[in-house]
Design an enzyme around this catalytic site. Sequence first.
Site, PDB file in Angstrom:
ATOM      1  N   GLU A 122      -0.515  30.587  56.423  1.00 32.43           N
ATOM      2  CA  GLU A 122      -0.531  31.724  57.348  1.00 32.43           C
ATOM      3  C   GLU A 122       0.294  31.418  58.593  1.00 32.43           C
ATOM      4  O   GLU A 122       1.013  32.273  59.106  1.00 32.43           O
ATOM      5  CB  GLU A 122      -1.970  32.091  57.728  1.00 32.43           C
ATOM      6  CG  GLU A 122      -2.840  32.528  56.554  1.00 32.43           C
ATOM      7  CD  GLU A 122      -2.250  33.665  55.747  1.00 32.43           C
ATOM      8  OE1 GLU A 122      -1.528  34.500  56.333  1.00 32.43           O
ATOM      9  OE2 GLU A 122      -2.474  33.702  54.517  1.00 32.43           O
ATOM     10  N   ASP A 151       3.150  36.951  47.892  1.00 38.68           N
ATOM     11  CA  ASP A 151       4.303  36.961  48.786  1.00 38.68           C
ATOM     12  C   ASP A 151       5.591  37.006  47.985  1.00 38.68           C
ATOM     13  O   ASP A 151       6.539  37.712  48.332  1.00 38.68           O
ATOM     14  CB  ASP A 151       4.312  35.691  49.650  1.00 38.68           C
ATOM     15  CG  ASP A 151       3.106  35.619  50.564  1.00 38.68           C
ATOM     16  OD1 ASP A 151       2.564  36.681  50.886  1.00 38.68           O
ATOM     17  OD2 ASP A 151       2.720  34.497  50.943  1.00 38.68           O
TER      18      ASP A 151
HETATM   19 ZN   LIG Z   1       1.203  34.565  52.255  1.00 39.81          ZN
END
Ligand SMILES: [Zn+2]
Length: 680
Positions: free
Chosen positions: A429, A504
Amino acid sequence: MNGKKLLRAPGLWMIVALGAALLFYMASNIGGYSRIDTSQAVSLINSDKVESAKVTPDSVSLTLKQKQDIGSLKGVERVEADYVDARGEQIVNALNAHQPPKGFTDDPQRQGIFVSLLMNLLPILLLVGLFWFFMSQAQGGGSKVMQFGKSKAKLHSKDMPTTKFADVAGADEAVEELKEIKDFLADPEKYERIGAKIPRGVLLYGPPGTGKTLLARAVAGEANVPFYTISGSDFVEMFVGVGASRVRDLFTQAKENSPAIIFVDEIDAVGRHRGAGLGGGHDEREQTLNQLLVEMDGFDDRTRVILIAATNRPDILDPALLRPGRFDRQIAVEAPDMGGRHHILQVHAQGKPMAKDVDLMSVARRTPGFSGAELENVLNEAALLTARTNGTIITNEALDEAIDRVIAGPQKKSRPMSAKERKVTAYHEGGHALVAAAMNNTDPVSKITIMPRGRALGYTMVLPTDDKYSTTRNELLDQLAYALGGRVAEEMVFHDPSTGASNDIEKATSIARKMVTQFGMSENVGAVHLGNSGGEVFLGRDMGGNNREYSEDTASVIDREVRKLIEAAHDEAWRALGNNRDILDALVLELLEKETLEAARLAEIFANVRKEPKRDVWLSSADRHVSTRGPVMTPAEERALAAGKNIDDNEPKDEVTLYPPQPPAGPGTQGPTDTDPGLG
Ligand SMILES: [Zn+2]
Ligand SMILES: Nc1ncnc2c1ncn2[C@@H]1O[C@H](COP(=O)(O)OP(=O)(O)OP(=O)(O)O)[C@@H](O)[C@H]1O
């Protein structure tokens, strides 16, 4: 339900009466009769053993003059045989042929239609009574049964809460938003005077037990207005039309007592997307929902009733509910972070004597993902454990065990994270956030958290500062780098990426593919729309198929271009993180400690981020030249410039590097009269 209520339940009385009647009926008719068959009955009659007989439409019962042994039956006095078809007729014929015994009526029809009707209806009546009774039970109160369509006063409850905002801990943002609602209810004239439109509906959404009900009550408590509650699941009635009439009734009452708050808990029970699912919508639910919408639309500017609804599933709500003028104000009530948990524990620790060395902050640290209700439960369990062992103060040990109990008790959907996983998540993160901070065309990072939520181990939130309708190439490239930032951090720090980045990667690939096939943002494909990738899409699924709009060759060019974009973004993210590794580490440390970081703190941490250089000017082909003349300036902008304000995009770009690199441009490619012949 308590005893008194029980006695007042009409359904119950009905059952008692019907039950008694049925027992009487059975005792006088069926009780004591032994089954025999037709031939036995006929021979009993013919041998004059029968004292009296009774014929009903489906049986013949005989009372014998004295006790008899019939087959295996010993000493019976009352017998009964089926009166069906011809064999029944044989019995009746025998009775007729014989001296008709006392009490015998030969015609079953004549034997009192009323009586036989009643006898047949009795069991049905009993069933209906039972049904009513249980229906009323299911609604949580015995006396509601007879009130359909009449006053539904008891179906929702009204009270004057004393809850205050101070009772709600760790939900500061939600409280802030609700203060305006409270203001309006407390002093509507203030808003009416300046013609302000006040929201009619507020939707509180978030996981269970995070204090949505509490917040709604606090608004009423602070504004000192009556609070009407009803749960969406109460609306879902068996009888069509009841839900809708309840809604009507509820609104009428609230309006009569305005200003007031109506709180609809579990609104998803009625507010589900209409017509969702196979087999069409649920009629009753839909009617109820429609009525709710009608009532909300019926609010005029003078209606001082505010509807607050709560749900755990905002995603399944009918969009009609969320339109302007309805629940247009939506407030997230999220699971508390560490600070919030500490605060909630403090609120609920009041009145519970704690040992001196108890540190609620450390309890907060050990309860990631707990809701307010669960934290309250932890303290309560600890108090119970203490009382059970005759203790007088709550110790750390009791708290430890209470935490375990609450975790193990109601199976938590989120599994606990190992220390390593937590660290990997923090770097992941942190990587996203830091890349966002180092890029030039990204929105500021407004929040990072490593609290597990649903399937995500953590998340980073970037919020645009203003509404946007289109996105530029540089912004997309930054988004690519940002999307890969988490994965890159894992590679850089642990040399062993995890599966956590699959989403992602999917997102980055989809952006890159669109840049190539839809936005005309790659060199080797150009400004060409390459719409259909060949897959037939049916019901949202790619069914394969062979109607691709472009050739195999183009397909492989696209793949190459996509890959190139991704690789470049990967490199950029790597560079950004490498240049700021110290900040990344500091960020991760703080994230591990606090779990959630908000915008203000993040801005501080990122204050000294070493930014990525701006990208070179992009020309979609080597044959196009760079125009250095910027767009025109409006008078307002000139004034602003004169006042010393920074007007970003209007600065003429006097120093440009060509992309791809080119020899210096010849004369004529620069100058004040130049126009850009590139992509118009
Ligand atoms: Zn991520
Ligand atoms: N933020 C909070 N501060 C203080 N107490 C809280 C908080 N959140 C929850 N609680 C405690 O948990 C109890 C249950 O919360 P509440 O019923 O308001 O949750 P909810 O969000 O409405 O849950 P659900 O979605 O299950 O209806 C509250 O009565 C309160 O005691």
